[in-house]
Design a protein around this motif. Structure first.
Motif, PDB file in Angstrom:
ATOM      1  N   MET A 413       0.828  -1.208   0.000  1.00 31.39           N
ATOM      2  CA  MET A 413       0.000   0.000   0.000  1.00 31.39           C
ATOM      3  C   MET A 413       0.863   1.258   0.000  1.00 31.39           C
ATOM      4  SD  MET A 413      -3.298  -0.656  -0.070  1.00 31.39           S
ATOM      5  CE  MET A 413      -4.108   0.739   0.735  1.00 31.39           C
ATOM      6  N   LYS A 416       2.086   2.676  -3.255  1.00 32.49           N
ATOM      7  CA  LYS A 416       1.133   3.436  -4.070  1.00 32.49           C
ATOM      8  C   LYS A 416       1.448   4.932  -4.047  1.00 32.49           C
ATOM      9  CE  LYS A 416      -2.023   0.115  -5.087  1.00 32.49           C
ATOM     10  NZ  LYS A 416      -2.563  -0.186  -6.437  1.00 32.49           N
ATOM     11  N   GLU A 420      -3.434   7.635   3.889  1.00 31.37           N
ATOM     12  CA  GLU A 420      -4.871   7.634   4.138  1.00 31.37           C
ATOM     13  C   GLU A 420      -5.482   9.035   4.101  1.00 31.37           C
ATOM     14  OE1 GLU A 420      -5.258   3.667   6.993  1.00 31.37           O
ATOM     15  OE2 GLU A 420      -5.522   5.659   7.865  1.00 31.37           O
ATOM     16  N   ASP A 442      -4.404  -3.407  -9.137  1.00 29.83           N
ATOM     17  CA  ASP A 442      -4.851  -4.287  -8.059  1.00 29.83           C
ATOM     18  C   ASP A 442      -5.005  -5.728  -8.530  1.00 29.83           C
ATOM     19  OD1 ASP A 442      -4.873  -2.139  -6.381  1.00 29.83           O
ATOM     20  OD2 ASP A 442      -7.038  -1.790  -6.498  1.00 29.83           O
ATOM     21  N   GLU A 471      -3.269 -11.272   1.082  1.00 27.76           N
ATOM     22  CA  GLU A 471      -4.455 -10.715   0.408  1.00 27.76           C
ATOM     23  C   GLU A 471      -5.522 -10.306   1.418  1.00 27.76           C
ATOM     24  OE1 GLU A 471      -5.358 -13.862  -2.406  1.00 27.76           O
ATOM     25  OE2 GLU A 471      -4.364 -12.723  -4.016  1.00 27.76           O
ATOM     26  N   LEU A 474      -4.303  -7.042   2.965  1.00 25.81           N
ATOM     27  CA  LEU A 474      -4.350  -5.967   1.978  1.00 25.81           C
ATOM     28  C   LEU A 474      -5.782  -5.462   1.819  1.00 25.81           C
ATOM     29  CD1 LEU A 474      -2.512  -4.425  -0.022  1.00 25.81           C
ATOM     30  CD2 LEU A 474      -3.129  -6.139  -1.753  1.00 25.81           C
ATOM     31  N   LEU A 475      -6.746  -6.389   1.768  1.00 24.94           N
ATOM     32  CA  LEU A 475      -8.155  -6.004   1.675  1.00 24.94           C
ATOM     33  C   LEU A 475      -8.587  -5.228   2.919  1.00 24.94           C
ATOM     34  CD1 LEU A 475     -10.880  -6.140   0.192  1.00 24.94           C
ATOM     35  CD2 LEU A 475     -11.283  -8.351   1.316  1.00 24.94           C
ATOM     36  N   LEU A 477      -6.693  -3.356   4.851  1.00 28.17           N
ATOM     37  CA  LEU A 477      -6.130  -2.002   4.798  1.00 28.17           C
ATOM     38  C   LEU A 477      -6.927  -1.118   3.852  1.00 28.17           C
ATOM     39  CD1 LEU A 477      -2.271  -2.730   4.738  1.00 28.17           C
ATOM     40  CD2 LEU A 477      -3.573  -1.668   6.589  1.00 28.17           C
ATOM     41  N   ARG A 478      -7.367  -1.677   2.738  1.00 26.70           N
ATOM     42  CA  ARG A 478      -8.135  -0.883   1.763  1.00 26.70           C
ATOM     43  C   ARG A 478      -9.503  -0.501   2.303  1.00 26.70           C
ATOM     44  NH1 ARG A 478      -6.742  -5.009  -3.142  1.00 26.70           N
ATOM     45  NH2 ARG A 478      -4.789  -4.042  -3.870  1.00 26.70           N
ATOM     46  N   THR A 479     -10.113  -1.398   3.066  1.00 32.56           N
ATOM     47  CA  THR A 479     -11.503  -1.160   3.485  1.00 32.56           C
ATOM     48  C   THR A 479     -11.615  -0.594   4.902  1.00 32.56           C
ATOM     49  OG1 THR A 479     -11.655  -3.482   4.183  1.00 32.56           O
ATOM     50  CG2 THR A 479     -12.410  -2.939   1.955  1.00 32.56           C
ATOM     51  N   GLY A 481      -8.782   0.653   6.737  1.00 31.82           N
ATOM     52  CA  GLY A 481      -7.703   1.556   7.089  1.00 31.82           C
ATOM     53  C   GLY A 481      -6.751   0.906   8.075  1.00 31.82           C
ATOM     54  N   THR A 485      -7.666  -2.085  10.776  1.00 35.51           N
ATOM     55  CA  THR A 485      -7.004  -3.371  10.588  1.00 35.51           C
ATOM     56  C   THR A 485      -6.288  -3.816  11.861  1.00 35.51           C
ATOM     57  OG1 THR A 485      -6.697  -2.903   8.241  1.00 35.51           O
ATOM     58  CG2 THR A 485      -5.292  -4.610   9.204  1.00 35.51           C
TER      59      THR A 485
END
Length: 492
Positions: A413, A416, A420, A442, A471, A474-475, A477-479, A481, A485
């Motif tokens: 992340m 990228k 946040e 992604d 995975e 990672l999901l 962290l994306r959803t 934060g 997490t």
């Protein structure tokens, strides 16, 4: 007051300074890679020994190979190679001290290869030490083999009389000493990587074999490469540090160094041409550095990586800010206690519980203001050394993988380039463009990233359990934060 030899007697009384005369010091060590860590560690230990009246023939001549080292070289030359070491801590009794063990500095781009090789070949030089970063040893992390295709290595293979690389310089100097019968020097890595002496020997011999197999045989038989564990948190010197030194201590120093009070050096006693009596000023000599370096690399450096990318994503920019967040502290404690500690062998003289608490306190040091950017740098070189061995052992033991997988997911992340809060930042890594391309899309990210054996080795790509954990996190962290997490992981 401008820092220089003439002004030393006029410095404020609370400033510690050399008790020896600078003219009495002669160079016995050449050090390649004069950065903040060297000046806060090896040079400081050497200065401490000289202050006892010993070791004055072990002064240090700095060696640089890059053009970007010119500003430091000029700054130090302008003040007789003196500099101020400033300890930073939340306690008031920290030391401010002028260091005099560094007596000269040569740069290949400024002084030329011949002058540098001649200095290294001088019989007075009995140790050549290195801080050239984890990525400076030219070894491919996936194969462990020397990478002779690198441009500076190719240059030296084609132009052996005018080397520009560390290993070209070392081999040219050792070849001259062999030819002149003046004997070898010890090559001593002070870099923060596992088995640093063995790594240095491997890289040196690999280069030498390409130049002259007989020289390689002589080096293998005559040159020693001691392993070492080194430790001292040394942030980048900032304009604010220079200003504070002027305002609070009355010293105008063009390039001071700041560091934490804690310092440690565990070193194999393998020196072919003698060594300073560093043991009289706190260096621990041992026959086996391995338990100490594994402890330090997995607990300190591994934990640093575990919090740094998560902290940066959360919007923090300093290590102590991250450690002021209870979620991060609990996460790091669990990572140390449950993931790393069961892997460690007995470390003579070390209480691991106490050591881990010391790490929490060091990371939480507000005064040092250690930059997350510094710890984040060169992630593609740090992961194979600081994190992958821990993950490999967890996989082999069928252990819990989520906490360790989160470290890798956070790096993905981080690559990228936006946190946040929407703040964009640069990636300080020589392979930044390559690494960012791995995470740009992604779709298929896990396969592209984890299959890079030069970063993650062979075991991680073959582990479906680790890929699933990566995975999954990672999901999250994306959803959720970073905070969400961590909260989920810690309340399970």
């Amino acid at each position: 007051m401008k820092l220089n030899e003439q002004n030393l007697p006029q410095l404020p009384v609370h400033i510690a300074r050399p008790s020896y005369t600078l003219e009495s010091v002669t160079a016995g060590i050449a050090h390649i890679g004069v950065g903040g860590f060297h000046r806060a560690h090896q040079a400081a230990y050497t200065d401490a020994l000289m202050n006892t009246g010993e070791g004055l023939d072990w002064g240090i001549c700095g060696i640089g190979t890059r053009v970007d080292e010119l500003p430091m070289r000029d700054a130090l030359a302008s003040q007789n190679h003196l500099y101020t070491l400033v300890e930073l801590d939340d306690r008031p009794d920290t030391e401010v001290r002028v260091i005099g063990s560094l007596r000269d500095m040569l740069l290949v781009p400024r002084d030329g290869s011949e002058a540098v090789v001649a200095r290294l070949a001088d019989p007075a030089i009995r140790i050549v030490s290195l801080t050239i970063t984890e990525g400076g040893y030219c070894l491919d992390d996936s194969t462990g083999q020397f990478n002779a295709s690198l441009p500076h290595i190719q240059h030296d293979l084609e132009n052996p009389r005018t080397p520009i690389s560390v290993f070209g310089l070392l081999c040219a100097a050792l070849a001259r000493r062999r030819g002149e019968g003046t004997g070898p020097f010890t090559v001593m890595s002070c870099d923060n990587l596992p088995h640093n002496g063995d790594v240095t020997q491997k890289a040196t011999l690999a280069f030498a074999k390409l130049v002259d197999p007989e020289l390689a045989g002589w080096i293998e038989s005559n040159v020693s490469f001691p392993n070492a564990m080194v430790d001292r948190i040394t942030p980048m010197t900032s304009a604010a540090h220079r200003k504070h030194l002027k305002q609070q201590h009355g010293i105008d120093d063009a390039w001071p160094v700041v560091c934490e009070p804690f310092v440690q050096w565990v070193l194999e006693d393998k020196f072919v041409a003698g060594r300073p009596a560093w043991d009289k000023v706190g260096v621990q000599f041992t026959d086996d550095v391995a338990p100490y370096e594994e402890m330090k690399i997995k607990l300190l450096n591994g934990s640093h990586l575990a919090l740094t990318y998560l902290g940066f994503l959360r919007g923090y920019r300093f290590v102590h800010e991250t450690m002021a967040d209870p979620l991060f502290v609990e996460y790091i404690r669990r990572y140390m206690d449950e993931d790393v500690t069961p892997q460690l062998a007995h470390v003579p003289g070390i209480d691991l519980t106490e050591y881990k608490q010391t790490l929490i306190e060091r990371f939480s040091n507000c005064a040092i203001a250690d930059q997350l950017e510094r710890v984040c740098s060169d992630g593609s070189s740090k992961f194979p050394k600081f994190t992958v061995p821990t993950i490999n052992r967890l996989i082999a033991d069928n252990a819990e993988l989520d906490r360790a997988a989160l470290v890798v997911a956070a790096w993905a992340m981080y690559l990228k380039g936006v946190d946040e809060n929407g703040t964009r930042y640069n990636i300080p890594d020589p392979r930044a463009e390559f690494c960012q391309a791995l995470v740009e899309e992604d779709e298929g990210l896990a396969e592209r990233l984890l299959n890079r054996e030069e970063i993650f080795g062979a075991q991680i790509p073959r582990s479906p359990a680790f890929r699933d954990a990566f995975e999954r996190n990672l999901l999250r962290l994306r959803t959720l934060g970073v905070s969400g997490t961590l909260d989920l992981l810690l309340t399970r």
